[in-house]
Structure formats: structure tokens, C-alpha cells
Scaffold this active site. Structure first.
Site, PDB file in Angstrom:
ATOM      1  N   GLU A 176     -26.293  36.153  36.215  1.00  0.00           N
ATOM      2  CA  GLU A 176     -26.230  34.958  35.355  1.00  0.00           C
ATOM      3  C   GLU A 176     -24.844  34.327  35.351  1.00  0.00           C
ATOM      4  O   GLU A 176     -24.325  33.934  34.315  1.00  0.00           O
ATOM      5  CB  GLU A 176     -26.715  35.293  33.932  1.00  0.00           C
ATOM      6  CG  GLU A 176     -28.184  35.654  33.963  1.00  0.00           C
ATOM      7  CD  GLU A 176     -28.840  35.628  32.601  1.00  0.00           C
ATOM      8  OE1 GLU A 176     -28.496  34.761  31.776  1.00  0.00           O
ATOM      9  OE2 GLU A 176     -29.722  36.468  32.367  1.00  0.00           O
ATOM     10  N   PHE A 226     -37.770  34.895  36.354  1.00  0.00           N
ATOM     11  CA  PHE A 226     -37.052  33.640  36.534  1.00  0.00           C
ATOM     12  C   PHE A 226     -36.410  33.701  37.914  1.00  0.00           C
ATOM     13  O   PHE A 226     -35.678  34.646  38.210  1.00  0.00           O
ATOM     14  CB  PHE A 226     -36.011  33.596  35.420  1.00  0.00           C
ATOM     15  CG  PHE A 226     -35.011  32.498  35.465  1.00  0.00           C
ATOM     16  CD1 PHE A 226     -35.248  31.301  34.798  1.00  0.00           C
ATOM     17  CD2 PHE A 226     -33.795  32.668  36.118  1.00  0.00           C
ATOM     18  CE1 PHE A 226     -34.286  30.307  34.774  1.00  0.00           C
ATOM     19  CE2 PHE A 226     -32.833  31.674  36.102  1.00  0.00           C
ATOM     20  CZ  PHE A 226     -33.074  30.493  35.437  1.00  0.00           C
TER      21      PHE A 226
HETATM   22  C1  LIG Z   1     -29.612  43.223  39.509  1.00  0.00           C
HETATM   23  C2  LIG Z   1     -29.645  41.754  39.687  1.00  0.00           C
HETATM   24  C3  LIG Z   1     -30.578  40.998  38.991  1.00  0.00           C
HETATM   25  C4  LIG Z   1     -30.636  39.617  39.172  1.00  0.00           C
HETATM   26  N1  LIG Z   1     -31.632  38.916  38.535  1.00  0.00           N
HETATM   27  C5  LIG Z   1     -31.789  37.605  38.825  1.00  0.00           C
HETATM   28  C6  LIG Z   1     -32.910  36.879  38.331  1.00  0.00           C
HETATM   29  O1  LIG Z   1     -33.719  37.415  37.567  1.00  0.00           O
HETATM   30  N2  LIG Z   1     -33.052  35.598  38.681  1.00  0.00           N
HETATM   31  C7  LIG Z   1     -32.179  34.970  39.511  1.00  0.00           C
HETATM   32  O2  LIG Z   1     -32.365  33.791  39.800  1.00  0.00           O
HETATM   33  N3  LIG Z   1     -31.099  35.618  39.988  1.00  0.00           N
HETATM   34  C8  LIG Z   1     -30.898  36.922  39.699  1.00  0.00           C
HETATM   35  N4  LIG Z   1     -29.824  37.606  40.209  1.00  0.00           N
HETATM   36  C9  LIG Z   1     -28.882  36.896  41.080  1.00  0.00           C
HETATM   37  C10 LIG Z   1     -27.526  36.670  40.454  1.00  0.00           C
HETATM   38  O3  LIG Z   1     -27.602  35.712  39.450  1.00  0.00           O
HETATM   39  C11 LIG Z   1     -26.567  36.288  41.584  1.00  0.00           C
HETATM   40  O4  LIG Z   1     -26.346  37.448  42.353  1.00  0.00           O
HETATM   41  C12 LIG Z   1     -25.274  35.734  41.081  1.00  0.00           C
HETATM   42  O5  LIG Z   1     -25.463  34.474  40.493  1.00  0.00           O
HETATM   43  C13 LIG Z   1     -24.229  35.602  42.184  1.00  0.00           C
HETATM   44  O6  LIG Z   1     -24.738  34.990  43.327  1.00  0.00           O
HETATM   45  P1  LIG Z   1     -24.554  35.669  44.765  1.00  0.00           P
HETATM   46  O7  LIG Z   1     -25.007  37.052  44.656  1.00  0.00           O
HETATM   47  O8  LIG Z   1     -25.202  34.826  45.775  1.00  0.00           O
HETATM   48  O9  LIG Z   1     -23.004  35.689  45.012  1.00  0.00           O
HETATM   49  P2  LIG Z   1     -22.109  34.522  45.628  1.00  0.00           P
HETATM   50  O10 LIG Z   1     -22.416  33.247  44.970  1.00  0.00           O
HETATM   51  O11 LIG Z   1     -22.205  34.576  47.114  1.00  0.00           O
HETATM   52  O12 LIG Z   1     -20.674  34.977  45.179  1.00  0.00           O
HETATM   53  C14 LIG Z   1     -19.880  35.932  45.922  1.00  0.00           C
HETATM   54  C15 LIG Z   1     -18.474  35.971  45.319  1.00  0.00           C
HETATM   55  O13 LIG Z   1     -17.858  34.695  45.450  1.00  0.00           O
HETATM   56  C16 LIG Z   1     -17.429  34.214  44.204  1.00  0.00           C
HETATM   57  N5  LIG Z   1     -17.572  32.771  44.121  1.00  0.00           N
HETATM   58  C17 LIG Z   1     -18.660  32.008  44.408  1.00  0.00           C
HETATM   59  N6  LIG Z   1     -18.409  30.717  44.145  1.00  0.00           N
HETATM   60  C18 LIG Z   1     -17.133  30.641  43.682  1.00  0.00           C
HETATM   61  C19 LIG Z   1     -16.290  29.596  43.239  1.00  0.00           C
HETATM   62  N7  LIG Z   1     -16.727  28.342  43.194  1.00  0.00           N
HETATM   63  N8  LIG Z   1     -15.037  29.890  42.839  1.00  0.00           N
HETATM   64  C20 LIG Z   1     -14.593  31.176  42.860  1.00  0.00           C
HETATM   65  N9  LIG Z   1     -15.356  32.216  43.260  1.00  0.00           N
HETATM   66  C21 LIG Z   1     -16.602  31.951  43.670  1.00  0.00           C
HETATM   67  C22 LIG Z   1     -18.340  34.901  43.224  1.00  0.00           C
HETATM   68  O14 LIG Z   1     -17.788  34.932  41.920  1.00  0.00           O
HETATM   69  C23 LIG Z   1     -18.484  36.267  43.828  1.00  0.00           C
HETATM   70  O15 LIG Z   1     -17.366  37.038  43.494  1.00  0.00           O
HETATM   71  C24 LIG Z   1     -29.728  38.980  40.027  1.00  0.00           C
HETATM   72  C25 LIG Z   1     -28.765  39.743  40.701  1.00  0.00           C
HETATM   73  C26 LIG Z   1     -28.722  41.103  40.549  1.00  0.00           C
HETATM   74  C27 LIG Z   1     -27.714  41.882  41.331  1.00  0.00           C
END
Ligand SMILES: Cc1cc2nc3c(=O)[nH]c(=O)nc-3n(C[C@H](O)[C@H](O)[C@H](O)COP(=O)(O)OP(=O)(O)OC[C@H]3O[C@@H](n4cnc5c(N)ncnc54)[C@H](O)[C@@H]3O)c2cc1C
Lengths: 250, 388
Positions: free
Chosen positions: B369, B134
Site C-alpha cells: 500500500e 483488491f
Molecule cells: C504480501 C504482499 C501483499 C500485497 N497485496 C496487494 C494487494 O492486495 N493488492 C495490490 O494491488 N497490491 C498488493 N501488493 C503490491 C504492493 O502494493 C506493491 O508491491 C507495492 O506497491 C510496491 O510496488 P512494487 O513491488 O512494484 O515495487 P516498485 O514500485 O518496483 O518499487 C521498487 C523500489 O523502488 C522504489 N521506488 C519506486 N518509485 C519510486 C519513486 N518515485 N521515488 C523513489 N523510490 C521509488 C520503491 O519505494 C521500492 O523501494 C502486495 C505486495 C505484497 C508483497
């Protein structure tokens, strides 16, 4: 080919066994039970033979009401039907158990009768051969390899002496050991199907009381090891102790 | 089996029916006997659990909540949650592999797919013949999933997709990838076969934890996807994906719960055996307090998550209950595993024991997620809305 496998419910070897208040049985609380591992190997082998040659697999279990769980497991693995000889309690020696089992097996279609070489709780290693004798079937014990063709079985009987390769005309009985087959895990589907498979429940005959268990005691706690010295200097004393006290060296 | 296993196994939980107990017993046995001994190597050598995945498929564990008619095991979501919990209890990598496959890679097709899509893909996914993935997250679209820059442009009966997806779990080994794209009128979702020309593997992430899990960057260059592979209406992808995540979150919570339970499974016997100052650790009040707090948190997380799963099985919305369960379980997992390490002292910190690995693995649950911050947003928004 119709195969019957006898299986016993035993405490899990990983369970912590304590003697119950009556000093005659083990504490059942918190103890998990399993199909005795050698019997489970027999069930697996039976399933493999059925898959290769067709036929049916029936499991027979003499055990308490709760043994339904282990019976269902054998059905979930793929056995077609089961007979549960319900044990209402009391003590039975190997011969009495063998008589009860032979009683329900007699008259049923059976080309191959399988047992584990021994149960892991009682460790008698007697029931399989006794049932075979009571049913007048040829029997080979300690089987580690088993192939069937043209109404005959070729088996490897493995013991400390070595391996004997034996050919037997079917029907025949075998007690099996490790190495023969690796038991499968049931499939989820198997678990669901198991509930619909025929499970015949028969009350086991009451024990004749020819054997009574007077007392059950846990094995003596193992003593700690002993350090007799260090380096080369210790060798002489160690050899003396091993040969004279422990008597493991001659 | 550990003493605690006995407690959790004999304590009746109203949500759990006979069928749940049976599947839990099966997966528990398999996990303890087969998955546990493999876990350290997956982590240390960063290897994907191919053998385990094949064995789980054979048992029917890759399609637990889907009906038998489509190749699944015919059980419910709660059964699936139990499977994830028991796998995570011994191996985080294995649990996320199954969770991403089931609730993210397969469930959207089951819930929103057309008959043709189900015919083509669902059976293979639900039987575990192939893995699902996904892809929502992009370099510029994480928590803000709407910021997707991957484009899909209509070309006759097909769509041409361009863009980059990151952190795609099972991305390398999956047969299908469900992805979100930006189209004229919003976000549209598609099923891409991994073998479609133009899809290539980008970086394989080197991670803090879940090191055997396949976390892959996927590059889409002029990938032609037939319109029949579109999931839902044009522009309707976002809502659907959010609904997928609602349920998916319960399984990330279950993963956190399993990891926490797994750490307690190790720390409790340790506290009974290890002696200092002439006493076992379990005889010190400070350690008893830690143990009790661990148990309370695990118990609460378990009931919260089972409740959310039971709601889903009743066909109710689980955005609220699922977010609460995911948030709570992932945060207490960090606390519980931290306590397990603390109880075990230097040993807990070393690779001799699995708790340091669990600590690293569990951190993902606060991120994937939907981060904890996002869960709090979701929960509070629903609360505020309800009184407006
Ligand atoms: C091992 C692993 C497996 C994964 N598997 C999948 C997968 O299969 N498919 C997929 O699509 N994704 C996957 N992901 C991605 C995962 O869902 C994202 O990393 C996650 O949603 C966070 O997004 P980001 O890393 O861009 O962090 P960011 O969105 O950049 O967030 C950085 C920080 O800012 C905070 N933040 C962001 N927006 C706000 C807000 N509005 N208010 C307050 N705080 C905020 C966050 O909580 C976090 O602390 C995976 C990630 C990992 C590490």
C-alpha cells in the site's frame, strides 16, 4: 423454557494474585476479572438450550458494582436479562451467598437453574446445591452432559467414581463442569445489544457477620526439584524418596 | 496477559470511547486465546487461516466499520484499526487477511458503489460470507500504479478485460476482486466476481513473511464484466483507488503497530526472567534503554494512527495523517522487533519464539500500500504544495 444461571465475577486465572495491605483481601490493581469459567459454561449451555427449545435466559450475579462488566458479557453472549445483586463488601460464607441468591430467584419463572460446579477463586463448590436446597429444587452436581425433553432432563454426572446417568423432572438445578459446552465469544452486535437489555440492580442484604476472614496468606512458594542421581543408579533412591518422603508410591 | 498489556489497557487514550474499549477487549481475548496458538503453523506450513476467518465473520469482525444496515458491525474506522492491531499482535497473516478484505476489498464498494453493487456484494462482504480482494498492482505497475496495462474495452453493456494482476491479497479465496483497468480516458475500476469466466489463478507467491496470507497472481483473459459492476465513472478509477489507499494505509500502520507490540509482549517478560552475570537482562542499562525506546516508538505510532483513524471517522481527508502513521509505524516496527530479537539473543533468532516471524511479517508494512519512499513522496508533496 426459562433458565436462570448464577454467575460470579472472579480474578482471571492468568492474573498475578498478591495479598493486599489489609492482609484480608487480594490486591485488585491490575487484576483482570472474568466470569468464573464453570459459570461461563453454564451460561453457554443455557443459551444452547434456549436456541434449541425457546424461552429465556436470565443471569443472576452477586458481586461488587464492577461486576456489571461480566454481567454485560453474559448479556453480550446472548442472555436476555440480568439481575445484579450488588455487594457493598464484607464477608459471606457459601450459605449466606446461597441465601441471597435464593432470595432473588424465588418467585421468578425458572425451569432450569444452572451453576458452575465451583468458582475458581473460593473453590467451595457449595453454593449451587445450597441454593437448590433453599428453593426446594432437585439438584444434580458435576453435570457434564445435559439434555432436556418433555419436561425432564437427562444428565451425566461425572465424578472420579464414574459417570452416573440421571433423569430429573423439571424444574431442577444443576451444577456444571467442563465438557458440557464450549463458551462462545460474543458478537460485536451482541455487545451493542447488551447495553439495551434489562439489568435489574438490587442491593444485596448486608452480610450477617457469621463468618469473618481473619487472614489471607499466599500459598507457600513451591520448592525447587531435586536431582537424586543419574541413570539406573538413581532408581533405587528415587523409589525410596517417592514412597517414604513424598508418599506417592506404596 | 502480559504486563505490558496491562499498561496499554489502563492508560486512557482520549480517542478511545467505551465502545472502542469493548471491541478491543473482545478481539484481544479472541486473538490471545484462539489466533495466537495457530500463528506458527500458518507461517511454517503456509496455510490460509480459514477457521479463523469463519470465526471472525461470526463475531462481526469482517465488517467492523460498515453500518448494520449493510451487514456490518456498525462501528467506526478506529474500532477496525484496533481489531487489526490486536490480530497483528499475535499473527501477521491473520491481520493482513482481514485488513485487505476490509479496507481494500470492501470499503471501495461501501464508499463508491452503486445501490445495486451494494445490494449484490456489500452485504456478503461485510458479514464475512465471502472475502474481498483488491487488484491494483501489475508486473509493470507497482509504485507507479498509473502504468496499468490491464485493458477494459466496451462491448455493449459489458466490458472485456484482459491483463495480469500480481500480489493480490486474498486473490485465491475472494468472492470478489476490485480491479483497476486502463480504458480510453484513464483508469476505470470494476468489481469482478472471482467466478467470472476468464479469471484464473496465476502463481501463489512464496514469501519472506505473512506466509499463510494468500498472495496471488490473477490472470484476466477476455473477462466479460457488466457495466453495472463499474465502480465510479469511466476514467475516474485512479482517484478513487488512491482515496481507498489513503484509509487502507492506516490499517497497514495498525498491522505494523500490532506486530511491534507483539514483539514487546514477548521480549519484556523475557528480559525479566533471563539471567546472565547473576542479573536479569532487565537490570542491564543497555537493555533498559532498548526497552524504553521500544515503548516510546510504539506509543508514538499508536497515537499517530489512532489520530488518523479518528480524523477519518470525522469525515476528514486522511492522506497526510494516514501516510505519516503508516510510514512511521512500519519503520518503527522493524526497529522494535529488531530490538526484541536482540534482547532475546539466540532465542530471539530461533523459531522457539515468535519474534523472528514478526520480523519477517513486519517487512511487508514498509512495502505494501505504498512503499516508505512513496509515503515520503506523498507527505513531502503535500507539504510543498501547502506553501506554494
Ligand atoms: C504480501 C504482499 C501483499 C500485497 N497485496 C496487494 C494487494 O492486495 N493488492 C495490490 O494491488 N497490491 C498488493 N501488493 C503490491 C504492493 O502494493 C506493491 O508491491 C507495492 O506497491 C510496491 O510496488 P512494487 O513491488 O512494484 O515495487 P516498485 O514500485 O518496483 O518499487 C521498487 C523500489 O523502488 C522504489 N521506488 C519506486 N518509485 C519510486 C519513486 N518515485 N521515488 C523513489 N523510490 C521509488 C520503491 O519505494 C521500492 O523501494 C502486495 C505486495 C505484497 C508483497
Amino acid at each position: 423454557m426459562d433458565i436462570i444461571v448464577c454467575m460470579k465475577r472472579v480474578p482471571d486465572s492468568a492474573a498475578k494474585i498478591t495479598v493486599a495491605g489489609d492482609a484480608k483481601s487480594i490486591e485488585q490493581d491490575g487484576v483482570d476479572h472474568v466470569i468464573s469459567p464453570y459459570d461461563e459454561i453454564a451460561v453457554e449451555k443455557a443459551l444452547q438450550l434456549k436456541e434449541a427449545h425457546g424461552g429465556t435466559v436470565t443471569v443472576v450475579c452477586l458481586g461488587v458494582a464492577a461486576a456489571t462488566k461480566e454481567i454485560r458479557q453474559a448479556l453480550a453472549m446472548g442472555a436476555d436479562q440480568a439481575v445484579h445483586l450488588k455487594d457493598a463488601g464484607g464477608n459471606r460464607g457459601p450459605l449466606e451467598i446461597a441465601q441471597a441468591l435464593a432470595g432473588v430467584i424465588k418467585g421468578r419463572a425458572c425451569d432450569l437453574l444452572l451453576f458452575g460446579k465451583q468458582s475458581i477463586d473460593a473453590d467451595n463448590g457449595a453454593v449451587g446445591v445450597m441454593v437448590a436446597r433453599l428453593l426446594d429444587l432437585p439438584v444434580v452436581s458435576l453435570v457434564a452432559q445435559l439434555d432436556v425433553a418433555d419436561g425432564r432432563a437427562t444428565v451425566h454426572r461425572q465424578s472420579e467414581v464414574g459417570t452416573e446417568v440421571i433423569e430429573v423432572t423439571l424444574p431442577a438445578a444443576f451444577t456444571v463442569q467442563r465438557g458440557l459446552a464450549e463458551p462462545r465469544y460474543p458478537k460485536i452486535k451482541g455487545i451493542m445489544q447488551a447495553k439495551k437489555k434489562p439489568l435489574e440492580e438490587i442491593d444485596a442484604p448486608a452480610p450477617a457477620g457469621t463468618m469473618a476472614l481473619d487472614k489471607l496468606e499466599p500459598p507457600a512458594a513451591r520448592e525447587g526439584g531435586r536431582i537424586v542421581g543419574e541413570g539406573k543408579d538413581a532408581v533405587g533412591e528415587l523409589v525410596r524418596l517417592l514412597s517414604q518422603e513424598a508418599k506417592v508410591l506404596s | 496477559m502480559s504486563p505490558l498489556a496491562d499498561i496499554t489497557f489502563s492508560e486512557p487514550i482520549p480517542f478511545l470511547q467505551e465502545q472502542h474499549l469493548e471491541v478491543r477487549e473482545l478481539i484481544h481475548r479472541y486473538a490471545q486465546e484462539q489466533v495466537k496458538p495457530r500463528a506458527a503453523r500458518l507461517d511454517e506450513e503456509k496455510v490460509f487461516p480459514h477457521d479463523t476467518v469463519a470465526e471472525l465473520a461470526e463475531m462481526g469482525m469482517l465488517g467492523v466499520p460498515f453500518p448494520e444496515e449493510v451487514g456490518g458491525a456498525g462501528l467506526d474506522y478506529l474500532s477496525y484499526i484496533l481489531v487489526i492491531e490486536e490480530l497483528a499482535r499475535v499473527c501477521g497473516t491473520t491481520s493482513i487477511t482481514v485488513a485487505a478484505h476490509t479496507s481494500l476489498g470492501t470499503n471501495p464498494i461501501y464508499q463508491f458503489g452503486t445501490d445495486l453493487q451494494k445490494e449484490k456484494y456489500l452485504r456478503k462482504l461485510a458479514t464475512g460470507e465471502m472475502l474481498g480482494a483488491f487488484a491494483l498492482t501489475e508486473p509493470g505497475a507497482g509504485s507507479d500504479a498509473r502504468a496499468s496495462k490491464t485493458t477494459a474495452v466496451r462491448d455493449g453493456d459489458d466490458w472485456i478485460v484482459n491483463g495480469v494482476k500480481v500480489y493480490c491479497t486474498n486473490g485465491t479465496h475472494a468472492g470478489t476482486v476490485i480491479l483497476t483497468t486502463k480504458t480510453e480516458n484513464g483508469i476505470t475500476a470494476f468489481i469482478a466476481e472471482k467466478s467470472f469466466p476468464g479469471i484464473s489463478n496465476g502463481t501463489l507467491e512464496d514469501k519472506l513473511g505473512l506466509r499463510g496470507s494468500d498472495t496471488r497472481e490473477l490472470v484476466f483473459e477476455d473477462v466479460r464484466i457488466p457495466d453495472e459492476n463499474r465502480v465510479g465513472e469511466e476514467g475516474g478509477g485512479f482517484k478513487r483507488f488512491m482515496m481507498t489507499l489513503d484509509a487502507g494505509r492506516i490499517s497497514i500502520g495498525a498491522m505494523a503497530l500490532g506486530l511491534a507490540q507483539g514483539a514487546l509482549d514477548v521480549a519484556l517478560p523475557y528480559a525479566i526472567e533471563r539471567k546472565q552475570f547473576g542479573q536479569t537482562l532487565g537490570q542491564f542499562g543497555a537493555i533498559q534503554e532498548r526497552l524504553a525506546d521500544m515503548a516510546v516508538k510504539i506509543h508514538t505510532a499508536r497515537l499517530t494512527l489512532y489520530h488518523a483513524a479518528a480524523l477519518k471517522d470525522e469525515g476528514r481527508h486522511v492522506a497526510y495523517a494516514g501516510s505519516i502513521g503508516k510510514l512511521y509505524a512500519s519503520e518503527i516496527a522493524m526497529e522494535v522487533i529488531d530490538s526484541a530479537i536482540q534482547i532475546m539473543g539466540g532465542n530471539g533468532f530461533t523459531r522457539e519464539y515468535p519474534v523472528e516471524r514478526m520480523f519477517r511479517d513486519a517487512k511487508l508494512c514498509e512495502i505494501g500500500e505504498g512503499t516508505s519512499e512513496v509515503q515520503r513522496l506523498v507527505i513531502s508533496r503535500m507539504m510543498l504544495k501547502s506553501v506554494q
